[in-house]
Write a protein that holds these residues in place. Structure first.
Motif, mmCIF file in Angstrom:
data_model
loop_
_atom_site.group_PDB
_atom_site.id
_atom_site.type_symbol
_atom_site.label_atom_id
_atom_site.label_comp_id
_atom_site.label_asym_id
_atom_site.label_seq_id
_atom_site.Cartn_x
_atom_site.Cartn_y
_atom_site.Cartn_z
ATOM 1 N N ALA A 164 -23.096 -51.591 31.504
ATOM 2 C CA ALA A 164 -22.620 -52.932 31.850
ATOM 3 C C ALA A 164 -22.414 -53.788 30.603
ATOM 4 N N GLU A 165 -23.348 -53.739 29.675
ATOM 5 C CA GLU A 165 -23.227 -54.545 28.455
ATOM 6 C C GLU A 165 -22.046 -54.094 27.599
ATOM 7 N N VAL A 166 -21.884 -52.792 27.451
ATOM 8 C CA VAL A 166 -20.812 -52.274 26.598
ATOM 9 C C VAL A 166 -19.435 -52.524 27.213
ATOM 10 N N ILE A 167 -19.303 -52.265 28.509
ATOM 11 C CA ILE A 167 -17.993 -52.388 29.154
ATOM 12 C C ILE A 167 -17.612 -53.848 29.402
ATOM 13 N N ILE A 168 -18.529 -54.613 29.949
ATOM 14 C CA ILE A 168 -18.179 -55.980 30.358
ATOM 15 C C ILE A 168 -18.262 -56.966 29.201
ATOM 16 N N HIS A 169 -19.287 -56.868 28.377
ATOM 17 C CA HIS A 169 -19.471 -57.844 27.303
ATOM 18 C C HIS A 169 -19.109 -57.312 25.917
ATOM 19 N N ARG A 170 -18.642 -56.078 25.866
ATOM 20 C CA ARG A 170 -18.242 -55.471 24.587
ATOM 21 C C ARG A 170 -19.367 -55.538 23.546
ATOM 22 N N THR A 171 -20.597 -55.413 24.030
ATOM 23 C CA THR A 171 -21.755 -55.427 23.149
ATOM 24 C C THR A 171 -21.802 -54.115 22.376
ATOM 25 N N ASN A 172 -22.225 -54.175 21.097
ATOM 26 C CA ASN A 172 -22.310 -52.936 20.332
ATOM 27 C C ASN A 172 -23.412 -52.049 20.915
ATOM 28 N N LEU A 173 -23.303 -50.771 20.681
ATOM 29 C CA LEU A 173 -24.180 -49.791 21.310
ATOM 30 C C LEU A 173 -25.654 -50.024 20.965
ATOM 31 N N GLY A 174 -25.951 -50.377 19.730
ATOM 32 C CA GLY A 174 -27.345 -50.599 19.321
ATOM 33 C C GLY A 174 -27.995 -51.724 20.113
ATOM 34 N N THR A 175 -27.276 -52.818 20.247
ATOM 35 C CA THR A 175 -27.792 -53.955 21.023
ATOM 36 C C THR A 175 -27.889 -53.588 22.498
ATOM 37 N N ALA A 176 -26.903 -52.860 23.000
ATOM 38 C CA ALA A 176 -26.915 -52.453 24.409
ATOM 39 C C ALA A 176 -28.110 -51.544 24.709
ATOM 40 N N VAL A 177 -28.458 -50.663 23.784
ATOM 41 C CA VAL A 177 -29.614 -49.784 23.971
ATOM 42 C C VAL A 177 -30.893 -50.623 24.022
ATOM 43 N N LYS A 178 -30.979 -51.629 23.152
ATOM 44 C CA LYS A 178 -32.135 -52.525 23.162
ATOM 45 C C LYS A 178 -32.244 -53.233 24.515
ATOM 46 N N ILE A 179 -31.132 -53.679 25.053
ATOM 47 C CA ILE A 179 -31.108 -54.330 26.363
ATOM 48 C C ILE A 179 -31.502 -53.323 27.446
ATOM 49 N N GLY A 180 -31.045 -52.077 27.318
ATOM 50 C CA GLY A 180 -31.430 -51.028 28.257
ATOM 51 C C GLY A 180 -32.934 -50.796 28.261
ATOM 52 N N VAL A 181 -33.547 -50.837 27.096
ATOM 53 C CA VAL A 181 -35.007 -50.707 26.993
ATOM 54 C C VAL A 181 -35.675 -51.871 27.722
ATOM 55 N N GLY A 182 -35.124 -53.077 27.543
ATOM 56 C CA GLY A 182 -35.661 -54.243 28.248
ATOM 57 C C GLY A 182 -35.582 -54.078 29.749
ATOM 58 N N SER A 183 -34.480 -53.510 30.205
ATOM 59 C CA SER A 183 -34.302 -53.252 31.624
ATOM 60 C C SER A 183 -35.338 -52.256 32.129
ATOM 61 N N LEU A 184 -35.567 -51.221 31.369
ATOM 62 C CA LEU A 184 -36.549 -50.203 31.735
ATOM 63 C C LEU A 184 -37.954 -50.811 31.787
ATOM 64 N N ILE A 185 -38.288 -51.626 30.811
ATOM 65 C CA ILE A 185 -39.594 -52.294 30.795
ATOM 66 C C ILE A 185 -39.723 -53.219 32.011
ATOM 67 N N GLY A 186 -38.652 -53.931 32.328
ATOM 68 C CA GLY A 186 -38.664 -54.799 33.510
ATOM 69 C C GLY A 186 -38.872 -54.013 34.785
ATOM 70 N N PHE A 187 -38.188 -52.874 34.906
ATOM 71 C CA PHE A 187 -38.325 -52.045 36.103
ATOM 72 C C PHE A 187 -39.753 -51.520 36.246
ATOM 73 N N ILE A 188 -40.299 -50.991 35.162
ATOM 74 C CA ILE A 188 -41.665 -50.452 35.205
ATOM 75 C C ILE A 188 -42.660 -51.565 35.537
ATOM 76 N N SER A 189 -42.445 -52.743 34.970
ATOM 77 C CA SER A 189 -43.309 -53.885 35.280
ATOM 78 C C SER A 189 -43.235 -54.250 36.751
ATOM 79 N N SER A 190 -42.034 -54.209 37.309
ATOM 80 C CA SER A 190 -41.893 -54.558 38.722
ATOM 81 C C SER A 190 -42.566 -53.534 39.618
ATOM 82 N N VAL A 191 -42.520 -52.261 39.239
ATOM 83 C CA VAL A 191 -43.187 -51.228 40.036
ATOM 84 C C VAL A 191 -44.689 -51.480 40.056
ATOM 85 N N PHE A 192 -45.271 -51.793 38.902
ATOM 86 C CA PHE A 192 -46.707 -52.068 38.859
ATOM 87 C C PHE A 192 -47.056 -53.327 39.641
#
Length: 161
Positions: A114-142
Motif C-alpha cells: 500500500a505504501e509503495v503503490i499508493i504513496h510512492r514511498t521508497n522500499l526502505g521506509t515501506a519496510v519500516k512501516i510494514g514492521v510497525g504494522s506487524l508490531i501493531g497486529f501482534i499487540s492487538s492479538v495480545f
C-alpha cells in the motif's frame, strides 16, 4: 443434557480464541455467543445489569482493539491510512495465501504494498512501516487475548459463584 450445553459453550469460547490467529473468525461474537448460549440453554439468572454493561463494554473494546493497535503501529513508523488498510487486507488474506505464516506476513506485506503503490514511498521506509504494522497486529492479538480471557473469566466467576 447440561454436559452437552457446557460443551457447546466451551466450543464457542475455543472458537473465539482461535479467531485471534484467524481474523476471518469473528472471535468476539463467539465469546459473547458462548455467554448467550449459557443464558438460552441454561439460565440468564446469574447475569445482572452490571454483568451485561461490563461484557458489552468489553465487546466494544475488542472491536476497537484491532483497528487502534494497527493504526498506532503503522502511524508510529510513519505509515499512512493506505498502509493501515493494506495491513488490514493483508491480515484477512494472508492466512489463505500463505498457510501458517500468512497471519504474520500478510499485514507486513499489505502495509508495504500500500505504501509503495499508493504513496510512492521508497522500499526502505515501506519496510519500516510494514514492521510497525506487524508490531501493531501482534499487540492487538495480545490485547484481545487478555480482554477475551477477562470476559470468559468474569462469566465463569458469575456463573460458578
Amino acid at each position: 443434557m447440561d454436559t452437552i450445553y457446557w460443551i457447546l459453550i466451551a466450543a464457542a469460547f475455543v472458537i473465539g480464541f482461535i479467531g485471534l490467529v484467524f481474523p476471518v473468525i469473528p472471535s468476539v461474537l463467539f465469546i459473547f455467543g458462548g455467554i448467550l448460549l449459557y443464558g438460552f440453554l441454561l439460565t440468564f439468572e446469574p447475569f445482572n445489569w452490571v454483568f451485561w454493561v461490563i461484557q458489552i463494554l468489553l465487546v466494544v473494546l475488542l472491536f476497537m482493539a484491532d483497528y487502534v493497535a494497527n493504526m498506532i503501529g503503522v502511524k508510529k513508523y510513519g505509515g499512512s491510512r493506505a498502509a493501515i488498510w493494506g495491513s488490514t487486507i493483508g491480515i484477512l488474506i494472508g492466512p489463505f495465501v500463505i498457510p501458517g505464516f500468512g497471519i504474520l506476513i500478510g499485514p507486513f506485506i499489505g502495509a508495504i504494498i500500500a505504501e509503495v503503490i499508493i504513496h510512492r514511498t521508497n522500499l526502505g521506509t515501506a519496510v519500516k512501516i510494514g514492521v510497525g504494522s506487524l508490531i501493531g497486529f501482534i499487540s492487538s492479538v495480545f490485547a484481545k487475548a487478555l480482554i477475551q480471557l477477562f470476559m470468559v473469566g468474569y462469566f465463569l466467576f458469575v456463573v460458578l459463584l
